[in-house]
Enzyme design. Structure first.
Site, PDB file in Angstrom:
ATOM      1  N   SER A 415       0.828  -1.215   0.000  1.00 31.94           N
ATOM      2  CA  SER A 415       0.000   0.000   0.000  1.00 31.94           C
ATOM      3  C   SER A 415       0.859   1.259   0.000  1.00 31.94           C
ATOM      4  O   SER A 415       0.331   2.361  -0.031  1.00 31.94           O
ATOM      5  CB  SER A 415      -0.907   0.002   1.218  1.00 31.94           C
ATOM      6  OG  SER A 415      -0.209  -0.410   2.355  1.00 31.94           O
ATOM      7  N   HIS A 436      -2.693  -2.736  -6.151  1.00 32.35           N
ATOM      8  CA  HIS A 436      -3.080  -2.291  -4.798  1.00 32.35           C
ATOM      9  C   HIS A 436      -4.589  -2.399  -4.640  1.00 32.35           C
ATOM     10  O   HIS A 436      -5.340  -1.544  -5.098  1.00 32.35           O
ATOM     11  CB  HIS A 436      -2.601  -0.837  -4.591  1.00 32.35           C
ATOM     12  CG  HIS A 436      -2.894  -0.294  -3.232  1.00 32.35           C
ATOM     13  ND1 HIS A 436      -2.957   1.065  -2.989  1.00 32.35           N
ATOM     14  CD2 HIS A 436      -3.189  -0.902  -2.052  1.00 32.35           C
ATOM     15  CE1 HIS A 436      -3.251   1.263  -1.708  1.00 32.35           C
ATOM     16  NE2 HIS A 436      -3.407   0.075  -1.136  1.00 32.35           N
ATOM     17  N   GLU A 448      -5.795   0.034  -7.630  1.00 33.50           N
ATOM     18  CA  GLU A 448      -4.766   1.007  -8.017  1.00 33.50           C
ATOM     19  C   GLU A 448      -3.609   0.207  -8.608  1.00 33.50           C
ATOM     20  O   GLU A 448      -2.994  -0.596  -7.918  1.00 33.50           O
ATOM     21  CB  GLU A 448      -4.343   1.796  -6.782  1.00 33.50           C
ATOM     22  CG  GLU A 448      -3.670   3.119  -7.055  1.00 33.50           C
ATOM     23  CD  GLU A 448      -3.332   3.872  -5.767  1.00 33.50           C
ATOM     24  OE1 GLU A 448      -3.277   5.115  -5.804  1.00 33.50           O
ATOM     25  OE2 GLU A 448      -3.122   3.214  -4.724  1.00 33.50           O
ATOM     26  N   ASN A 486      -3.116   6.735  -1.103  1.00 30.27           N
ATOM     27  CA  ASN A 486      -2.584   6.853   0.267  1.00 30.27           C
ATOM     28  C   ASN A 486      -1.708   8.086   0.442  1.00 30.27           C
ATOM     29  O   ASN A 486      -1.663   8.668   1.517  1.00 30.27           O
ATOM     30  CB  ASN A 486      -1.830   5.580   0.644  1.00 30.27           C
ATOM     31  CG  ASN A 486      -2.797   4.452   0.959  1.00 30.27           C
ATOM     32  OD1 ASN A 486      -3.986   4.695   1.159  1.00 30.27           O
ATOM     33  ND2 ASN A 486      -2.306   3.229   0.993  1.00 30.27           N
TER      34      ASN A 486
HETATM   35  P1  NAD Z   1      -1.906  -9.174   7.421  1.00 31.91           P
HETATM   36  O1  NAD Z   1      -1.026  -8.984   8.544  1.00 31.91           O
HETATM   37  O2  NAD Z   1      -3.373  -9.280   7.681  1.00 31.91           O
HETATM   38  O3  NAD Z   1      -1.470 -10.483   6.559  1.00 31.91           O
HETATM   39  C1  NAD Z   1      -0.151 -10.696   6.113  1.00 31.91           C
HETATM   40  C2  NAD Z   1      -0.009 -12.218   5.994  1.00 31.91           C
HETATM   41  O4  NAD Z   1       1.224 -12.502   5.337  1.00 31.91           O
HETATM   42  C3  NAD Z   1       0.040 -12.934   7.354  1.00 31.91           C
HETATM   43  O5  NAD Z   1      -0.979 -13.892   7.402  1.00 31.91           O
HETATM   44  C4  NAD Z   1       1.410 -13.593   7.364  1.00 31.91           C
HETATM   45  O6  NAD Z   1       1.396 -14.855   7.983  1.00 31.91           O
HETATM   46  C5  NAD Z   1       1.690 -13.728   5.878  1.00 31.91           C
HETATM   47  N1  NAD Z   1       3.110 -13.868   5.560  1.00 31.91           N
HETATM   48  C6  NAD Z   1       4.142 -13.188   6.060  1.00 31.91           C
HETATM   49  N2  NAD Z   1       5.281 -13.617   5.498  1.00 31.91           N
HETATM   50  C7  NAD Z   1       4.960 -14.561   4.598  1.00 31.91           C
HETATM   51  C8  NAD Z   1       5.686 -15.382   3.686  1.00 31.91           C
HETATM   52  N3  NAD Z   1       6.998 -15.298   3.568  1.00 31.91           N
HETATM   53  N4  NAD Z   1       5.004 -16.274   2.895  1.00 31.91           N
HETATM   54  C9  NAD Z   1       3.651 -16.359   2.987  1.00 31.91           C
HETATM   55  N5  NAD Z   1       2.893 -15.605   3.846  1.00 31.91           N
HETATM   56  C10 NAD Z   1       3.551 -14.724   4.631  1.00 31.91           C
HETATM   57  O7  NAD Z   1      -1.612  -7.939   6.439  1.00 31.91           O
HETATM   58  P2  NAD Z   1      -2.588  -7.304   5.365  1.00 31.91           P
HETATM   59  O8  NAD Z   1      -3.369  -6.221   5.999  1.00 31.91           O
HETATM   60  O9  NAD Z   1      -3.278  -8.379   4.614  1.00 31.91           O
HETATM   61  O10 NAD Z   1      -1.505  -6.565   4.410  1.00 31.91           O
HETATM   62  C11 NAD Z   1      -0.802  -7.298   3.442  1.00 31.91           C
HETATM   63  C12 NAD Z   1      -0.242  -6.300   2.428  1.00 31.91           C
HETATM   64  O11 NAD Z   1      -1.334  -5.611   1.830  1.00 31.91           O
HETATM   65  C13 NAD Z   1       0.647  -5.224   3.026  1.00 31.91           C
HETATM   66  O12 NAD Z   1       1.632  -4.901   2.098  1.00 31.91           O
HETATM   67  C14 NAD Z   1      -0.313  -4.043   3.219  1.00 31.91           C
HETATM   68  O13 NAD Z   1       0.331  -2.816   3.232  1.00 31.91           O
HETATM   69  C15 NAD Z   1      -1.176  -4.193   2.007  1.00 31.91           C
HETATM   70  N6  NAD Z   1      -2.515  -3.594   2.118  1.00 31.91           N
HETATM   71  C16 NAD Z   1      -3.212  -3.654   3.272  1.00 31.91           C
HETATM   72  C17 NAD Z   1      -4.481  -3.081   3.341  1.00 31.91           C
HETATM   73  C18 NAD Z   1      -5.328  -3.143   4.596  1.00 31.91           C
HETATM   74  O14 NAD Z   1      -6.262  -2.343   4.724  1.00 31.91           O
HETATM   75  N7  NAD Z   1      -5.048  -4.023   5.492  1.00 31.91           N
HETATM   76  C19 NAD Z   1      -5.037  -2.452   2.204  1.00 31.91           C
HETATM   77  C20 NAD Z   1      -4.274  -2.440   1.029  1.00 31.91           C
HETATM   78  C21 NAD Z   1      -3.013  -3.006   0.990  1.00 31.91           C
END
Ligand code: NAD
Ligand code: T1G
Length: 708
Positions: A415, A436, A448, A486
């Site tokens: 993000s 994104h 995005e 963002n």
């Molecule tokens: P999250 O913490 O809910 O999930 C991340 C997952 O990745 C976890 O389950 C973890 O176990 C897994 N993980 C970590 N290392 C790993 C690996 N090597 N192999 C496989 N799985 C692995 O995080 P999220 O909120 O889903 O965010 C994930 C990405 O999406 C981030 O880059 C975040 O910035 C982006 N994002 C988040 C949002 C939001 O609102 N949460 C919105 C858009 C983008």
């Protein structure tokens, strides 16, 4: 006859074919063509019946929206109403059968209802979607539809604007017959069948207009629903008023009432904004340097790394589009958690009737799990959604580099992080791109798409094209910290914090933006996304804090107290077990203490100032992004904010809103804030220039577009 409207005759049946690609919009020229065809039919006694049909992929998708601009800008003085033309069809003295395939929307359905019979392909759709453009049906749709389908159905269709499937339209009396194929032949046979019968005119039907008591209840319920579900929108309430006129007034008088309401809506800022959004969603799909004929790569299988909040939702998006997904996690427990969340989300959708059990079962079968990167060797695309940490993401991409086949698309759901740096973990930056998604990924329409310095045009074109297949609105942006959405949202939420630090209450800030039309206030939105996400980024990137500029501190203090928002039961608000927010009087006291310690003078702050400071922060940062070329056009920023950040569509998006207010006024207000609040408020150079030149962001973009 014109190319737009052809007239042929078969066995005494005249066939009027409307041929105005791509959607047979009822432009003034098409109306003229229909009038010419009617003139011929009226003087040809050998014609026993008439069939209207659309050439190409659809019947008529409505009046030509492009022609409205001429009206509201005053270039076109008076509107050639469709009503007299539709009356002529209804009074033709021979049965007219409307043959519908694809969509009969807006003026298209109004045309169809002026006919005496309607036959359709079973997969066709009908509807009065005008309210989505901030207007109401303007060719007697609000008068004929209640006579054909009853008041309740008509008020639902005209006030909500949702499409109605053919099966349902048949049940409602809008359609008379459905066929699976060979529509034209079936319509001609139908016309012959009814040729000798008296043609039933929709406008003379009164059997479904209901009683004043019945209608009063229906109309009251519809108004309440409109006020709740379509908060701030004028057109839905106007549509209900017009249908009410149909229950009380003779046809012609009802049409006059409709015309009055239609014109009022058409000349409103809301209509201009919603029509901007309609065409904007189509405009953002066009990338100046990625030609339409750019080869599209196959995406028939996808891998997703990380099954957390986003990974799980992204897997559902692809499965819902029928694309098999391979979901990877670090360990079995994490995988089980991810799948359990997916099952829970599907169960909720099932409960709400959004999907059938069969649909859910089929989709779940498309989602397979793995703990092993090797299994990604055959997929066409991989989307990484692991924690927001550069080192971890580069580790994942170097693994993908090792296992994925040549030509596979390697995407990151980051993000905020630098796509080029992520790509540097591979030897194929051509195949690396940012995709994104927004939370919840299976619901939010925005995608995005972030192009890296080396991302190939094929990869860009492929992602832009499949975003539509996924039911998303894909918007291409350049690579910078936070991309477009963002990067603008950060300053917006910072300004909200500053306002609280200066004495505004948390509720006052959120309510002001909510009343402005935002889906949710900036502080409550922080609690939803998790205050810790920004906190970690600020802690990991102290260099981002510009020297000498004021720093917002409350959210950092909240996070130090473990108040991350909904996920910890408290943030700016307190939350009960159902995540229902309530003000926290203790926190208000704490904030007053913190601001006193920081020596920040407290004052009364008006809702207008709150709105101006938050919205103009978006505009100012948007102007920088436009000038840097990170955003291709101002409309791209608008579409991002309408579909990803809950900005009210009836205001058109932050850049369109600023153009509507006038950039001179916006710039003066920003300078006033700069005087009072410091250099976070330095006006963006582009904004200053355009306001001095009396120009708009839209003009700047079209000029850029022309130059590209
Ligand atoms: P999250 O913490 O809910 O999930 C991340 C997952 O990745 C976890 O389950 C973890 O176990 C897994 N993980 C970590 N290392 C790993 C690996 N090597 N192999 C496989 N799985 C692995 O995080 P999220 O909120 O889903 O965010 C994930 C990405 O999406 C981030 O880059 C975040 O910035 C982006 N994002 C988040 C949002 C939001 O609102 N949460 C919105 C858009 C983008
Ligand atoms: N007028 C002008 N252009 C239109 C148009 C319309 N009504 N509908 C679509 N287009 C253009 C669109 O901009 C795009 O152009 C191309 O056609 C393909 O569209 C009197 C006053 C029918 C479901 O609101 O909902 O009737 O980008 O990409 O995904 O009461 O288009 O290629 O240059 O959307 O297959 C009411 C609007 C009008 C329906 C097809 N009607 N259209 O979707 O293709 S007001 C509507 C749609 C009215 C009367 C009132 C969809 C579609 P370009 P597309 P699609």
């Amino acid at each position: 006859m014109t190319d737009l409207v052809q007239l042929t005759k078969t066995d005494g049946i005249a066939v009027v074919t409307i041929n105005n690609p791509p959607v047979n919009a009822l432009s003034a020229a098409v109306s003229a063509g229909i009038a010419a065809a009617l003139a011929q039919i009226e003087k040809d006694d050998s014609v026993k019946g008439v069939v209207f049909i659309g050439a190409g992929r659809t019947f008529v998708a409505g009046a030509d929206i492009k022609e409205f601009g001429g009206l509201t800008s005053g270039k076109i003085i008076c509107r050639e109403s469709l009503k007299p033309l539709l009356m002529r069809i209804e009074d033709l003295g021979r049965p007219v059968v409307m043959a519908i395939h694809g969509t009969a929307f807006g003026g298209g359905l109004e045309l169809a209802m002026a006919g005496h019979y309607r036959i359709a392909l079973s997969r066709a759709q009908v509807g009065q979607p005008e309210v989505k453009l901030g207007i109401i049906p303007g060719a007697a749709g609000t008068q004929r539809l209640p006579r054909l389908a009853g008041v309740a159905k008509a008020v639902e269709m005209c006030a909500e604007g949702a499409p109605v499937k053919a099966e349902d339209a048949l049940k409602s009396g809008i359609l008379d017959r459905l066929v699976e194929d060979d529509l034209l032949a079936a319509a001609i046979a139908f016309a012959k069948e009814v040729a000798a019968k008296r043609a039933p005119k929709t406008r003379e039907r009164n059997d479904k207009r209901g009683t004043p008591e019945q209608n009063a209840a229906i109309l009251a319920a519809a108004r309440e629903t409109a006020r709740k579900k379509q908060r701030g929108l004028l057109a839905p309430l106007a549509a209900i008023d017009a249908v009410e006129a149909a229950t009380k007034l003779p046809f012609e008088e009802g049409c006059k009432k409709e015309e009055e309401l239609f014109t009022k809506c058409l000349f409103s800022d809301q209509a201009k904004s919603l029509i901007h959004a309609f065409f904007g969603e189509r405009e953002v799909a066009k990338i100046p340097d990625v030609p339409k004929e750019t080869p599209i790569l196959p995406v028939n299988s996808v891998g997703v790394v990380g099954a957390g909040t986003m990974g799980g939702g992204i897997a559902m998006v692809f499965a819902n589009a029928g694309i098999p997904v391979l979901l990877k996690e670090t360990d079995q427990a994490a995988l089980d958690r991810g799948i359990a969340n997916i099952r829970k989300t599907y169960a909720n959708s099932l409960k709400r009737g959004r999907f059938t059990q069969q649909f859910v079962d089929e989709r779940l079968k498309l989602i397979r799990t793995t703990l092993d990167y090797e299994e990604f060797a055959h997929v066409d695309m991989v989307i990484e959604a692991v924690f927001e940490n550069m080192a971890l993401k580069k580790e994942v991409f170097s693994e993908l580099e090792r296992v994925c086949k040549p030509g596979a698309i390697l995407a990151s759901n980051t993000s905020s992080l630098n796509i080029d740096e992520i790509a540097s973990a591979t030897s194929r930056p051509l195949s690396v791109i940012g995709t994104h998604f927004f939370s919840p990924a299976n619901v939010m329409r925005l995608l995005e798409i972030v192009r890296g310095a080396a991302t190939s045009k094929e990869v860009i074109a492929t992602c832009m094209q499949f975003s539509k297949k996924l039911g998303k609105v894909g918007v291409l942006v350049g690579n910078c910290m936070g991309f477009v959405g963002n990067r603008m949202f950060g300053p917006y939420r910072r300004e909200a914090q500053f306002l609280v630090e200066e004495g505004a209450s948390i509720e006052a800030v959120d309510n002001a933006l909510y009343e402005f039309g935002m889906a949710m206030g900036p502080l409550a939105t922080g609690d939803l996304a998790g205050l810790d996400v920004g906190w970690r980024i600020r802690k990991e990137n102290p260099h981002l804090q510009k020297a000498g500029l004021r720093r917002a501190f409350i959210e950092d203090r909240l996070c130090e107290l473990g108040r991350f928002g909904q996920k910890t039961g408290a943030g700016w608000y307190k939350y009960d077990e159902n995540r229902k927010p309530s003000p926290d009087p203790q926190l208000a006291g704490l904030i007053r203490q913190w601001t006193a310690e920081a020596g920040i003078p407290q004052r009364q702050i008006s809702a207008d100032e709150i709105v101006d400071r938050c919205i103009y922060t978006l505009v100012n940062e948007g102007a920088r992004l436009l000038e840097e070329g990170i955003a291709l056009r101002s409309v791209d920023i608008d579409i991002i904010y309408l579909n990803g950040y809950g900005f009210p569509a009836y205001r058109g998006g932050p850049m369109w809103y600023a153009d509507t207010v006038g950039l001179k006024k916006v710039c003066e207000r920003i300078r006033e804030f700069q005087q009072r609040l410091g250099n976070w408020w330095e006006p963006a150079p582009l904004l200053q220039r355009l306001s001095e030149q009396g120009k708009t962001f839209a003009e700047f973009s079209s000029r850029q577009g022309a130059a590209a």
